[in-house]
Motif scaffolding. Structure first.
Motif, PDB file in Angstrom:
ATOM      1  N   GLU A 138      10.944  20.735   0.202  1.00 25.33           N
ATOM      2  CA  GLU A 138      11.934  19.757   0.650  1.00 25.33           C
ATOM      3  C   GLU A 138      11.480  18.997   1.895  1.00 25.33           C
ATOM      4  OE1 GLU A 138      15.603  21.853   1.107  1.00 25.33           O
ATOM      5  OE2 GLU A 138      16.202  21.466  -0.968  1.00 25.33           O
ATOM      6  N   ASP A 139      10.758  19.669   2.777  1.00 27.55           N
ATOM      7  CA  ASP A 139      10.304  19.003   4.002  1.00 27.55           C
ATOM      8  C   ASP A 139       9.188  18.008   3.734  1.00 27.55           C
ATOM      9  OD1 ASP A 139       8.637  21.149   3.315  1.00 27.55           O
ATOM     10  OD2 ASP A 139       7.861  21.295   5.358  1.00 27.55           O
ATOM     11  N   ASN A 140       8.463  18.178   2.628  1.00 30.66           N
ATOM     12  CA  ASN A 140       7.374  17.278   2.259  1.00 30.66           C
ATOM     13  C   ASN A 140       7.318  17.159   0.737  1.00 30.66           C
ATOM     14  OD1 ASN A 140       5.104  15.781   2.042  1.00 30.66           O
ATOM     15  ND2 ASN A 140       3.742  17.217   3.062  1.00 30.66           N
ATOM     16  N   PRO A 141       8.072  16.230   0.131  1.00 29.81           N
ATOM     17  CA  PRO A 141       8.129  16.111  -1.318  1.00 29.81           C
ATOM     18  C   PRO A 141       6.776  15.833  -1.971  1.00 29.81           C
ATOM     19  CG  PRO A 141       9.804  14.728  -0.303  1.00 29.81           C
ATOM     20  CD  PRO A 141       8.950  15.276   0.791  1.00 29.81           C
ATOM     21  N   TYR A 142       5.815  15.352  -1.188  1.00 30.12           N
ATOM     22  CA  TYR A 142       4.476  15.077  -1.711  1.00 30.12           C
ATOM     23  C   TYR A 142       3.879  16.321  -2.370  1.00 30.12           C
ATOM     24  CZ  TYR A 142      -0.570  14.375  -1.535  1.00 30.12           C
ATOM     25  OH  TYR A 142      -1.891  14.313  -1.852  1.00 30.12           O
TER      26      TYR A 142
ATOM     27  N   TYR B 230       4.087  16.860  -6.140  1.00 25.24           N
ATOM     28  CA  TYR B 230       3.313  15.953  -6.993  1.00 25.24           C
ATOM     29  C   TYR B 230       1.839  15.910  -6.639  1.00 25.24           C
ATOM     30  CZ  TYR B 230       8.091  14.413  -7.645  1.00 25.24           C
ATOM     31  OH  TYR B 230       9.430  14.391  -7.891  1.00 25.24           O
ATOM     32  N   ARG B 231       1.353  16.814  -5.810  1.00 28.44           N
ATOM     33  CA  ARG B 231      -0.006  16.704  -5.267  1.00 28.44           C
ATOM     34  C   ARG B 231      -1.081  16.628  -6.338  1.00 28.44           C
ATOM     35  NH1 ARG B 231       1.534  21.918  -4.238  1.00 28.44           N
ATOM     36  NH2 ARG B 231       0.215  23.516  -5.144  1.00 28.44           N
ATOM     37  N   ILE B 232      -1.003  17.424  -7.388  1.00 30.96           N
ATOM     38  CA  ILE B 232      -2.041  17.405  -8.421  1.00 30.96           C
ATOM     39  C   ILE B 232      -1.987  16.099  -9.205  1.00 30.96           C
ATOM     40  CG2 ILE B 232      -2.821  18.523 -10.547  1.00 30.96           C
ATOM     41  CD1 ILE B 232      -1.817  21.173  -9.311  1.00 30.96           C
ATOM     42  N   THR B 233      -0.799  15.683  -9.579  1.00 24.51           N
ATOM     43  CA  THR B 233      -0.641  14.432 -10.335  1.00 24.51           C
ATOM     44  C   THR B 233      -1.100  13.235  -9.513  1.00 24.51           C
ATOM     45  OG1 THR B 233       1.256  15.388 -11.477  1.00 24.51           O
ATOM     46  CG2 THR B 233       1.014  13.008 -11.580  1.00 24.51           C
ATOM     47  N   ILE B 234      -0.719  13.198  -8.249  1.00 19.14           N
ATOM     48  CA  ILE B 234      -1.084  12.063  -7.393  1.00 19.14           C
ATOM     49  C   ILE B 234      -2.584  12.039  -7.126  1.00 19.14           C
ATOM     50  CG2 ILE B 234      -0.821  11.113  -5.076  1.00 19.14           C
ATOM     51  CD1 ILE B 234       2.115  12.010  -5.226  1.00 19.14           C
TER      52      ILE B 234
ATOM     53  N   LYS C 277       0.822  -1.214   0.000  1.00 23.24           N
ATOM     54  CA  LYS C 277       0.000   0.000   0.000  1.00 23.24           C
ATOM     55  C   LYS C 277       0.857   1.266   0.000  1.00 23.24           C
ATOM     56  CE  LYS C 277      -3.845  -2.284   2.161  1.00 23.24           C
ATOM     57  NZ  LYS C 277      -4.769  -2.358   3.259  1.00 23.24           N
ATOM     58  N   LYS C 278       1.627   1.405  -1.075  1.00 23.23           N
ATOM     59  CA  LYS C 278       2.447   2.607  -1.184  1.00 23.23           C
ATOM     60  C   LYS C 278       2.598   3.017  -2.644  1.00 23.23           C
ATOM     61  CE  LYS C 278       6.388   1.103   0.603  1.00 23.23           C
ATOM     62  NZ  LYS C 278       7.802   0.965   0.960  1.00 23.23           N
ATOM     63  N   LEU C 279       2.808   4.292  -2.841  1.00 22.22           N
ATOM     64  CA  LEU C 279       3.082   4.858  -4.151  1.00 22.22           C
ATOM     65  C   LEU C 279       4.493   5.423  -4.108  1.00 22.22           C
ATOM     66  CD1 LEU C 279       2.109   5.724  -6.986  1.00 22.22           C
ATOM     67  CD2 LEU C 279       1.388   7.868  -5.946  1.00 22.22           C
ATOM     68  N   ILE C 280       5.310   4.983  -5.056  1.00 20.11           N
ATOM     69  CA  ILE C 280       6.695   5.419  -5.125  1.00 20.11           C
ATOM     70  C   ILE C 280       6.871   6.241  -6.391  1.00 20.11           C
ATOM     71  CG2 ILE C 280       9.106   4.670  -5.269  1.00 20.11           C
ATOM     72  CD1 ILE C 280       8.121   2.007  -3.965  1.00 20.11           C
TER      73      ILE C 280
ATOM     74  N   THR D  66       6.390   7.742  -1.268  1.00 18.17           N
ATOM     75  CA  THR D  66       7.837   7.833  -1.188  1.00 18.17           C
ATOM     76  C   THR D  66       8.381   8.510  -2.430  1.00 18.17           C
ATOM     77  OG1 THR D  66       7.904   5.748   0.033  1.00 18.17           O
ATOM     78  CG2 THR D  66       9.959   6.502  -0.909  1.00 18.17           C
ATOM     79  N   HIS D  67       9.233   9.486  -2.227  1.00 24.67           N
ATOM     80  CA  HIS D  67       9.973  10.101  -3.325  1.00 24.67           C
ATOM     81  C   HIS D  67      11.392   9.578  -3.208  1.00 24.67           C
ATOM     82  CE1 HIS D  67      12.516  13.237  -5.171  1.00 24.67           C
ATOM     83  NE2 HIS D  67      11.582  13.199  -6.086  1.00 24.67           N
ATOM     84  N   GLU D  68      11.778   8.748  -4.153  1.00 21.06           N
ATOM     85  CA  GLU D  68      13.105   8.139  -4.096  1.00 21.06           C
ATOM     86  C   GLU D  68      14.181   9.210  -4.238  1.00 21.06           C
ATOM     87  OE1 GLU D  68      13.910   4.903  -3.409  1.00 21.06           O
ATOM     88  OE2 GLU D  68      11.783   4.763  -2.975  1.00 21.06           O
ATOM     89  N   LYS D  69      15.209   9.101  -3.440  1.00 17.61           N
ATOM     90  CA  LYS D  69      16.309  10.058  -3.464  1.00 17.61           C
ATOM     91  C   LYS D  69      17.533   9.417  -4.093  1.00 17.61           C
ATOM     92  CE  LYS D  69      14.583  12.308   0.599  1.00 17.61           C
ATOM     93  NZ  LYS D  69      14.654  12.461   2.015  1.00 17.61           N
TER      94      LYS D  69
END
Length: 76
Positions: free
Chosen positions: A25-29, A32-36, A10-13, A64-67
């Protein structure tokens, strides 16, 4: 940009070689909020057609935003 949906855990990467702006930077979400949100709405609609009894709140799934992803240069 590549999206990976893990239905078992149950995750989106998101794999995105572009930099995360300083304002999120503190919340990478937030980048991508509109796309997600669009992706989640389409996923919910398709699951309700495929499995009418499906009832999960995928907005509570982890994100998760991969770094450490580097962009290829012109030489490959």
């Amino acid at each position: 940009m590549l999206y990976i949906l893990d239905r078992v855990d149950k995750k989106l990467i998101v794999i995105d070689p572009s930099r995360v702006p300083k304002w999120c930077e503190d919340n990478p979400y937030r980048k991508y909020r509109i796309t997600i949100t669009h992706f989640y709405k389409k996923y919910i609609a398709s699951m309700n057609i495929n499995s009418p009894n499906w009832n999960q709140d995928i907005y509570r799934w982890s994100f998760t935003h991969e770094k450490g992803i580097v962009e290829d240069d012109e030489q490959g």
